[in-house]
Design a protein around this motif. Structure first.
Motif, PDB file in Angstrom:
ATOM      1  N   UNK A 228      36.905  34.614  53.178  1.00 48.07           N
ATOM      2  CA  UNK A 228      37.028  35.660  54.213  1.00 48.07           C
ATOM      3  C   UNK A 228      35.750  35.742  55.049  1.00 48.07           C
ATOM      4  N   UNK A 229      35.297  34.616  55.494  1.00 44.89           N
ATOM      5  CA  UNK A 229      34.034  34.562  56.225  1.00 44.89           C
ATOM      6  C   UNK A 229      34.121  35.304  57.553  1.00 44.89           C
ATOM      7  N   UNK A 230      32.998  35.916  57.925  1.00 43.28           N
ATOM      8  CA  UNK A 230      32.890  36.684  59.151  1.00 43.28           C
ATOM      9  C   UNK A 230      31.793  36.087  60.034  1.00 43.28           C
ATOM     10  N   UNK A 231      31.844  36.341  61.323  1.00 44.30           N
ATOM     11  CA  UNK A 231      30.776  35.824  62.197  1.00 44.30           C
ATOM     12  C   UNK A 231      29.383  36.261  61.741  1.00 44.30           C
ATOM     13  N   UNK A 232      29.279  37.456  61.176  1.00 46.50           N
ATOM     14  CA  UNK A 232      27.967  37.932  60.716  1.00 46.50           C
ATOM     15  C   UNK A 232      27.471  37.203  59.474  1.00 46.50           C
ATOM     16  N   UNK A 233      28.277  36.341  58.887  1.00 45.02           N
ATOM     17  CA  UNK A 233      27.815  35.501  57.783  1.00 45.02           C
ATOM     18  C   UNK A 233      27.084  34.249  58.291  1.00 45.02           C
ATOM     19  N   UNK A 234      27.094  34.041  59.593  1.00 50.71           N
ATOM     20  CA  UNK A 234      26.415  32.884  60.168  1.00 50.71           C
ATOM     21  C   UNK A 234      24.924  32.931  59.864  1.00 50.71           C
TER      22      UNK A 234
END
Length: 123
Positions: A85-91
């Protein structure tokens, strides 16, 4: 020679998954608490997850709880971070490292670090 080599990073769409691996050599990994850290552009490095020497205790940073899972295989000298469930803020650039402190108060890195692997979450 001490080495921590991360792999598994890449570009993934929001909601996707990645599995990061860290292969350790040059020191007895089973004597160390291990962890994953990340550093996003313009931000300080932060602890993401850590795991005790014998895999009986794990700690996660609040924003990744329920989405990331850390595991280790002392026989293979590997530490893994399953990211769902990756999110852009995990970049960020993700680093594998030995851990000095692994508890509810926080995750503090030790003295041995890998070079990092880039994770980019974007559509």
């Amino acid at each position: 020679q001490v080495k921590l080599v991360e792999s598994g990073g890449g570009l993934v769409q929001p909601g996707g998954s990645l599995r990061l691996s860290c292969v350790v050599s040059g020191f007895p990994m089973d004597l160390y608490t291990m962890g994953w850290f990340r550093q996003a552009p313009g931000k300080e490095r932060e602890g993401v997850a850590c795991i005790s020497k014998r895999d009986d205790r794990t700690i996660y940073e609040d924003s990744v709880k329920g989405r990331f899972t850390i595991s280790r295989d002392n026989a293979k000298n590997t530490v893994t971070l399953q990211m769902n469930s990756l999110k852009p803020e995990d970049t960020a650039v993700y680093y594998c490292a030995t851990v000095y402190t692994c508890d509810s108060a926080g995750i503090i890195g030790g003295v041995r670090w890998g070079q990092g692997t880039q994770v980019t979450v974007s559509s």
